[in-house]
Design a protein around this motif. Structure first.
Motif, PDB file in Angstrom:
ATOM      1  N   TRP A 163      27.551  -5.480  -2.920  1.00 14.92           N
ATOM      2  CA  TRP A 163      26.676  -6.590  -3.325  1.00 14.92           C
ATOM      3  C   TRP A 163      25.481  -6.616  -2.385  1.00 14.92           C
ATOM      4  CZ3 TRP A 163      27.921 -12.432  -2.224  1.00 14.92           C
ATOM      5  CH2 TRP A 163      26.858 -13.224  -2.684  1.00 14.92           C
ATOM      6  N   LEU A 164      24.292  -6.448  -2.950  1.00 11.33           N
ATOM      7  CA  LEU A 164      23.051  -6.533  -2.191  1.00 11.33           C
ATOM      8  C   LEU A 164      22.374  -7.836  -2.583  1.00 11.33           C
ATOM      9  CD1 LEU A 164      21.749  -2.869  -2.726  1.00 11.33           C
ATOM     10  CD2 LEU A 164      23.463  -3.708  -1.102  1.00 11.33           C
ATOM     11  N   ALA A 165      22.300  -8.782  -1.654  1.00 11.22           N
ATOM     12  CA  ALA A 165      21.787 -10.112  -1.972  1.00 11.22           C
ATOM     13  C   ALA A 165      20.253 -10.117  -2.019  1.00 11.22           C
ATOM     14  CB  ALA A 165      22.304 -11.128  -0.960  1.00 11.22           C
ATOM     15  N   THR A 166      19.712 -11.238  -2.457  1.00 14.07           N
ATOM     16  CA  THR A 166      18.288 -11.388  -2.753  1.00 14.07           C
ATOM     17  C   THR A 166      17.381 -10.920  -1.613  1.00 14.07           C
ATOM     18  OG1 THR A 166      18.745 -13.258  -4.203  1.00 14.07           O
ATOM     19  CG2 THR A 166      16.511 -13.070  -3.361  1.00 14.07           C
ATOM     20  N   ARG A 167      16.383 -10.131  -1.977  1.00 11.57           N
ATOM     21  CA  ARG A 167      15.324  -9.651  -1.086  1.00 11.57           C
ATOM     22  C   ARG A 167      15.828  -8.798   0.071  1.00 11.57           C
ATOM     23  NH1 ARG A 167      10.836 -14.601  -0.719  1.00 11.57           N
ATOM     24  NH2 ARG A 167      10.277 -14.532  -2.928  1.00 11.57           N
ATOM     25  N   ALA A 180      31.068  -3.591   0.328  1.00 12.79           N
ATOM     26  CA  ALA A 180      30.268  -4.227   1.381  1.00 12.79           C
ATOM     27  C   ALA A 180      29.284  -5.223   0.777  1.00 12.79           C
ATOM     28  CB  ALA A 180      29.519  -3.173   2.186  1.00 12.79           C
ATOM     29  N   THR A 181      28.868  -6.200   1.597  1.00 14.65           N
ATOM     30  CA  THR A 181      27.882  -7.198   1.185  1.00 14.65           C
ATOM     31  C   THR A 181      26.734  -7.208   2.186  1.00 14.65           C
ATOM     32  OG1 THR A 181      29.519  -8.618   0.107  1.00 14.65           O
ATOM     33  CG2 THR A 181      27.463  -9.654   0.793  1.00 14.65           C
ATOM     34  N   THR A 196      32.530  -4.985   4.639  1.00 17.19           N
ATOM     35  CA  THR A 196      31.950  -5.747   5.741  1.00 17.19           C
ATOM     36  C   THR A 196      30.751  -6.529   5.219  1.00 17.19           C
ATOM     37  OG1 THR A 196      30.538  -3.879   6.395  1.00 17.19           O
ATOM     38  CG2 THR A 196      32.655  -4.119   7.531  1.00 17.19           C
ATOM     39  N   LEU A 197      30.421  -7.602   5.928  1.00 14.95           N
ATOM     40  CA  LEU A 197      29.226  -8.391   5.644  1.00 14.95           C
ATOM     41  C   LEU A 197      28.226  -8.136   6.754  1.00 14.95           C
ATOM     42  CD1 LEU A 197      27.549 -10.676   4.299  1.00 14.95           C
ATOM     43  CD2 LEU A 197      28.904 -12.301   5.639  1.00 14.95           C
ATOM     44  N   VAL A 198      27.018  -7.687   6.379  1.00 12.07           N
ATOM     45  CA  VAL A 198      25.969  -7.458   7.362  1.00 12.07           C
ATOM     46  C   VAL A 198      24.762  -8.311   7.004  1.00 12.07           C
ATOM     47  CG1 VAL A 198      26.756  -5.102   7.824  1.00 12.07           C
ATOM     48  CG2 VAL A 198      24.954  -5.487   6.131  1.00 12.07           C
ATOM     49  N   ILE A 206      28.243  -8.963  10.598  1.00  9.54           N
ATOM     50  CA  ILE A 206      28.539 -10.389  10.738  1.00  9.54           C
ATOM     51  C   ILE A 206      30.050 -10.602  10.797  1.00  9.54           C
ATOM     52  CG2 ILE A 206      28.362 -12.652   9.628  1.00  9.54           C
ATOM     53  CD1 ILE A 206      25.676 -11.728   8.460  1.00  9.54           C
ATOM     54  N   ARG A 207      30.755 -10.010   9.853  1.00  8.68           N
ATOM     55  CA  ARG A 207      32.219 -10.093   9.883  1.00  8.68           C
ATOM     56  C   ARG A 207      32.806  -9.100   8.891  1.00  8.68           C
ATOM     57  NH1 ARG A 207      34.553 -13.029   5.605  1.00  8.68           N
ATOM     58  NH2 ARG A 207      33.089 -14.305   4.382  1.00  8.68           N
ATOM     59  N   ASN A 208      34.099  -8.864   9.027  1.00  4.07           N
ATOM     60  CA  ASN A 208      34.816  -8.037   8.063  1.00  4.07           C
ATOM     61  C   ASN A 208      35.199  -8.881   6.854  1.00  4.07           C
ATOM     62  OD1 ASN A 208      34.816  -5.644   9.647  1.00  4.07           O
ATOM     63  ND2 ASN A 208      36.492  -6.476  10.878  1.00  4.07           N
ATOM     64  N   LEU A 209      35.274  -8.248   5.708  1.00  2.60           N
ATOM     65  CA  LEU A 209      35.669  -8.916   4.476  1.00  2.60           C
ATOM     66  C   LEU A 209      37.092  -8.525   4.102  1.00  2.60           C
ATOM     67  CD1 LEU A 209      32.402  -8.289   2.406  1.00  2.60           C
ATOM     68  CD2 LEU A 209      33.018 -10.358   3.670  1.00  2.60           C
ATOM     69  N   GLU A 210      37.704  -9.370   3.312  1.00  2.00           N
ATOM     70  CA  GLU A 210      39.070  -9.094   2.870  1.00  2.00           C
ATOM     71  C   GLU A 210      39.073  -7.922   1.896  1.00  2.00           C
ATOM     72  OE1 GLU A 210      42.756 -11.360   0.554  1.00  2.00           O
ATOM     73  OE2 GLU A 210      41.039 -12.509   1.321  1.00  2.00           O
ATOM     74  N   VAL A 211      39.948  -6.981   2.146  1.00  2.00           N
ATOM     75  CA  VAL A 211      40.084  -5.829   1.249  1.00  2.00           C
ATOM     76  C   VAL A 211      40.976  -6.237   0.084  1.00  2.00           C
ATOM     77  CG1 VAL A 211      40.845  -3.444   1.033  1.00  2.00           C
ATOM     78  CG2 VAL A 211      39.830  -4.241   3.181  1.00  2.00           C
TER      79      VAL A 211
END
Length: 215
Positions: A163-167, A180-181, A196-198, A206-211
């Motif tokens: 997931w690639l968020a806005t901008r 990843a996000t 992971t969330l970057v 920023i943090r690891n995400l739940e697999v």
């Protein structure tokens, strides 16, 4: 099977409009008219996709395109089944330079006003979510000190379900792992590990995400 899907869609529309199943002729008629409108929009978007993507090397089944998508370049563009591309509130642009590849996996959604520019190779995995105004660019186009000199380029690989968020902006040579996000407004210059969330400029963990558990 088709009848079951139609019944399910009618039920969804009923709850969306009334918050419950329909009761009475007028309510059912309104839901049926809404269903016909939705189906018509879907057909028109598939036809629009066939027209807008007519010069791509290969396109899958039931690709829907909303708005005046812009596709340019003499490179290879390949788009998988059931992709959705929006270009109605801001023009989305897909570009593959001569000798370059741009591959978009099945089920991926690309929102409005995105730019995906391949000078080398860009691979976007299956079922990715790309929010509006995201830029994915694998080349610099020109040098920094000598702006007449050709820029560097290196492949970008984006894993399934990312997931690639806005901008957010994804730059050359980056690999983004599965699931990843990337947070809104981030500039990604280094690899991102799976699940992971970057975020930030440049993007950092920023943090690891739940697999997700395997079904």
């Amino acid at each position: 099977m088709v009848q079951g899907k139609i019944s399910s869609k009618i039920s969804q529309l009923s709850y969306s409009i009334y918050g419950r199943e329909t009761s009475g002729f007028k309510e059912r008629l309104y839901v049926y008219v809404s269903l016909i409108k939705d189906l018509t929009k879907g057909v028109l978007r598939v036809l629009n996709g066939k027209f807008r993507l007519r010069n791509c090397k290969s396109t899958g089944k039931l690709i829907t395109v909303r708005g005046p998508l812009r596709v340019e370049g003499s490179g290879d563009i390949r788009i998988g089944d059931h992709c959705t591309i929006w270009s109605h509130m801001g023009v989305t642009q897909l570009f593959a330079d001569r000798g370059a590849e741009l591959i978009i996996g099945e089920g991926t959604f690309i929102n409005t006003a995105c730019i995906v520019s391949a000078s080398n190779r860009i691979v976007i995995g299956k079922n990715c979510q790309i929010a509006n105004q995201v830029i994915i660019m694998d080349g610099d186009f020109h040098g920094v000190d000598d702006r007449e000199a050709p820029g560097k380029s290196d492949a970008i690989i984006i894993g399934d379900n990312a997931w690639l968020a806005t901008r957010s902006m994804i730059l050359k040579g980056v690999e983004i792992g599965e699931g990843a996000t990337v947070a809104a407004g981030s500039v990604v210059t280094k690899n991102v590990a799976p699940y992971t969330l970057v975020g930030g400029v440049p993007a950092k963990l920023i943090r690891n995400l739940e697999v997700p558990k395997q079904k």
